[in-house]
Scaffold this active site. Structure first.
Site, mmCIF file in Angstrom:
data_model
loop_
_atom_site.group_PDB
_atom_site.id
_atom_site.type_symbol
_atom_site.label_atom_id
_atom_site.label_comp_id
_atom_site.label_asym_id
_atom_site.label_seq_id
_atom_site.Cartn_x
_atom_site.Cartn_y
_atom_site.Cartn_z
ATOM 1 N N SER A 261 0.843 -1.204 0.000
ATOM 2 C CA SER A 261 0.000 0.000 0.000
ATOM 3 C C SER A 261 0.869 1.241 0.000
ATOM 4 O O SER A 261 2.045 1.188 0.372
ATOM 5 C CB SER A 261 -0.870 0.035 1.264
ATOM 6 N N ASP A 262 0.291 2.354 -0.421
ATOM 7 C CA ASP A 262 1.022 3.596 -0.242
ATOM 8 C C ASP A 262 0.900 3.991 1.238
ATOM 9 O O ASP A 262 0.178 3.370 2.015
ATOM 10 C CB ASP A 262 0.497 4.680 -1.191
ATOM 11 N N TYR A 263 1.560 5.049 1.580
ATOM 12 C CA TYR A 263 1.758 5.481 2.968
ATOM 13 C C TYR A 263 0.405 5.739 3.668
ATOM 14 O O TYR A 263 -0.280 6.683 3.317
ATOM 15 C CB TYR A 263 2.555 6.781 2.941
ATOM 16 N N ALA A 265 -2.299 4.397 3.162
ATOM 17 C CA ALA A 265 -3.405 4.411 2.194
ATOM 18 C C ALA A 265 -4.547 3.498 2.609
ATOM 19 O O ALA A 265 -5.705 3.746 2.250
ATOM 20 C CB ALA A 265 -2.890 4.022 0.818
#
Ligand code: GLC
Length: 717
Positions: A261-263, A265
């Site tokens: 996942s992104d930060y 997210a």
């Protein structure tokens, strides 16, 4: 990545508790750098409890070794950690930002710089980079254009392949390889109004024609990981997008690697409005196929409850944990958790060689936008030079956004670079104004220097953090009072060469009307000053070309070459055609624009054979002659157009490129071979579709119509 488990991973899966499996899905920050919201917590307690599978933002041989030792020796199962970091355009040696490197149109260069970045990153304990960023970008208001390969899907796909090969090398198990992450899937660059994180309104066809191809290319090149975008597609956040992540990426593309996942997210599925709480968010992401929760603690906090409620099954957790363990297996971490061979690699000894490559990459990334009266190159050192502007001696800005482990003190800004090249000239330096401050008192002194000088280098542009993440600009022009400085200096009537440092095209049409020459220097990294000197003095004839259209006005945005014709294509004489009343349709400079110090002539464009059946190859060749005074490198771009098809096709699509180094009066043939697969486009089911009929081919230096030679073939299926 192989789906089949190794015996060791199978054994670990049988031994792990549910919490330990969820722990493998948890990536926390090591705190050396901050790359997202919130403060990185203390990961050590979670690590020792076996609740962390990987760390980001921690590097350095000593720190990484000690933390890895704790993971291997002080946890119940001794599973080694992955150490990730944003090694985007270099680790210690900093290369031009990706948008600048894309200007080189040079896959061999892109791979070379990624290889060096991998060596230097691995030597400091890193095993994964959150790169390459593959978001096709057509809106200069969006700051992350700086991290991209530009506006074109084909070029960005080449960028993807080169970077994956460079970072991962031939063997992910090699201690000098790091896992690459194709990010941010997908269409993040189409955020509405160029505002970072904003909603995305893209048709499914545009998703398949424009935004997915670079990611598909990365998967085909063996990329180890994928990072979904913060944004949504059809109102579904990519982090929870089952149809894209599970059904397309995993099942249709056959991607068996890890999705990170992104930060935070996963947590952000709540403000997106698709999850009521972190437990629902965790369940949505896991079922979509997100294996690692980056910095959100959503899996650790939410999955036990989701499992208990039946929102997720043990199989979902097992599949994710297996993929994480298999990546560690592929990286060789179980056998060699400390990757000593990498740590032994003395990248300091290689730093001189790496800097030479950084200098070459930088000068190949400088785009000569305008050169009135051929004021450039300045082959004889002037007696007195005025180096003016806030970017003239801006050592930190040369790092650009996402500058890895680059150190400010290692950067060579323009002033020392020019001093080294023109060591006998008197160089008068004055910043005039700050990059965005309100103070204009320094303009007078700068003008005074200009009036005393034989030539002026006026260095303008953005701060490094005015592009990159969370750096959208509604008015992407010169910040602060730089325009006032420029106009005052230009009013002296002295010959002025402008160097524009930015992470995007800066929309300053007036500048090109009054400055003698303008160079797009983007953010060039460690060797910025020497590379700029190489170009200004003529040591290197500029060879770079724009990977994005350069707008004449922000009112044109988004403006890009591969647009569809519409039913009323722009026709100046036709009122009822697709055009503005107050602006031209064309950008100030088109995709592929870039001047040289010599003149290349393209002629004899040949396409053979002229009739193609499915599966056939077609060869495109063009003769390029150097009609100018100096040697130089020309890149020929090959486009196609399908004038009649089952769906409307863009007026041009880049499908190939070729380079030639030519001495004055030398002629060479530049030739590429395409297959009919390259002529196909997504059909109604988005599978590649080859249709019978005429295909028009074009060859030339840029997407500017007047520069293109044309030929055509007939496809018979
Ligand atoms: C950031 C960025 C992403 C980066 C990640 C880790 O928010 O969106 O590109 O790789 O977090 O730093």
């Amino acid at each position: 990545m192989s789906a089949r488990l190794t015996d060791r991973v199978a054994r670990l899966m049988r031994a792990m508790t549910i919490d330990e499996k969820i722990g493998q899905l948890n990536m926390l920050s090591g705190g050396l750098v901050v790359t997202g919201p919130g403060e990185p917590g203390d990961y050590m307690a979670a690590l020792k409890a076996g609740s962390v599978g990987s760390l980001l933002n921690l590097f350095g041989r000593g720190q990484v070794r000690e933390v890895q030792r704790i993971a291997v020796e002080e946890t119940r199962l001794g599973i080694p950690l992955i150490f990730g970091y944003d090694v985007i355009h270099g680790h210690r040696t900093i290369f031009p930002i990706p948008l600048a490197e894309a200007s080189a149109f040079d896959p061999a260069l892109w791979e070379r710089t990624a290889r060096i970045a991998a060596l230097e990153a691995a030597a400091e304990g890193l095993t994964l980079t959150f790169a390459p960023m593959l978001d096709v970008s057509r809106d200069p208001r969006w700051g992350r254009m700086a991290e991209s390969g530009g506006e074109d899907p084909w070029l960005t796909a080449r960028f993807a392949i080169a970077k994956v090969k460079g970072f991962q090398g031939d063997d992910l198990k090699s201690p000098l390889s790091i896992a690459a992450t194709a990010k941010h899937l997908a269409a993040y660059g189409a955020s509405v109004a160029g505002r970072d994180y904003a909603q995305v309104e893209v048709s499914e066809r545009s998703l398949h024609e424009v935004y997915l191809p670079p990611f598909e290319a990365a998967v085909a090149a063996g990329v180890a990981a994928i990072m979904p975008a913060f944004t949504d597609m059809d109102n579904i956040p990519l982090t929870a997008h089952v149809a894209i992540l599970r059904d397309m990426v995993r099942r249709q593309w056959g991607f068996e690697g890890v999705i990170i996942s992104d930060y935070t997210a996963i947590n952000e599925l709540v403000p997106h409005g698709v999850a009521a709480d972190v437990t629902e968010a965790a369940a949505l992401a896991l079922k979509a196929g997100v294996d690692i929760d980056l910095m959100g603690l959503a899996y650790v906090e939410g999955l036990p409850k989701a499992l208990q409620s039946g929102a997720v099954s043990m199989e979902h957790i097992d599949q994710a944990a297996q993929r994480v363990l298999m990546l560690k297996e592929e990286l060789g971490l179980f056998d060699d958790p400390y990757r000593d061979a990498a740590v032994k690699f003395d990248h300091k000894a290689r730093r001189v060689e790496h800097r030479d490559i950084a200098r070459d990459a930088a000068r190949r990334s400088i785009v000569l936008l305008s050169n009135r009266g051929n004021i450039l190159p300045v082959t004889q050192p002037p007696r007195r030079v005025a180096m003016l502007g806030p970017l003239a001696n801006a050592q930190a800005e040369m790092l650009g956004p996402w500058s890895g482990a680059g150190l400010i003190e290692d950067m060579v800004p323009f002033l020392p670079g020019m001093r080294a090249a023109w060591h006998e000239s008197e160089i008068l330096y004055a910043p005039g104004v700050s990059i965005e401050g309100g103070d204009t008192k320094g303009i007078e002194a700068a003008v005074g220097f200009a009036e005393r000088a034989d030539i002026v280098l006026l260095c303008l542009g953005e701060e490094r953090y005015m592009s990159g993440e969370a750096a959208s600009r509604a008015r992407p022009d010169l910040p602060g009072h730089q325009e006032a400085l420029a106009r005052a200096v230009l009013a002296t009537g002295k010959p002025v060469i402008v160097l524009l440092s930015s992470g995007r095209p800066l929309i300053v049409p007036w500048l090109f009307e009054v400055a003698q020459a303008v160079l797009a220097t983007w953010f060039l990294g460690s060797e910025a000053g020497h590379a700029v000197a190489d170009v200004i003095t003529g040591q290197w004839s500029p060879s770079a070309k724009l990977p994005v259209s350069w707008p004449a006005d922000r009112g044109q945005v988004p403006v890009f070459y591969a647009h569809r014709p519409s039913g009323r294509p722009m026709a100046p004489a036709n009122r009822y055609s697709s055009k503005y009343l107050d602006l031209p349709n064309e950008p100030l400079f088109p995709f592929g624009h870039g001047l040289s110090y010599t003149r290349f002539t393209h002629r004899d464009f040949n396409v053979s054979p002229s009739e193609l059946r499915a599966g056939a190859k077609v060869t495109l060749s063009v003769s390029v002659r150097n009609d100018g005074p100096v040697a130089g490198e020309e890149t020929v771009l090959f486009f196609l157009r399908d004038p009649v098809a089952s769906v409307s096709r863009p007026v041009l699509e880049l499908k190939g490129m070729g380079k030639a180094w030519l001495e004055p009066r030398q002629t060479k043939t530049v030739e590429i071979t395409l297959s009919t697969d390259d002529l196909a486009f997504p059909g109604t089911d988005y599978a590649p579709r080859l249709e019978p009929g005429v295909i028009e081919f074009f060859a030339g230096p840029s997407a500017r119509d007047e520069d293109l030679l044309k030929a055509e073939v007939h496809v018979v299926v």
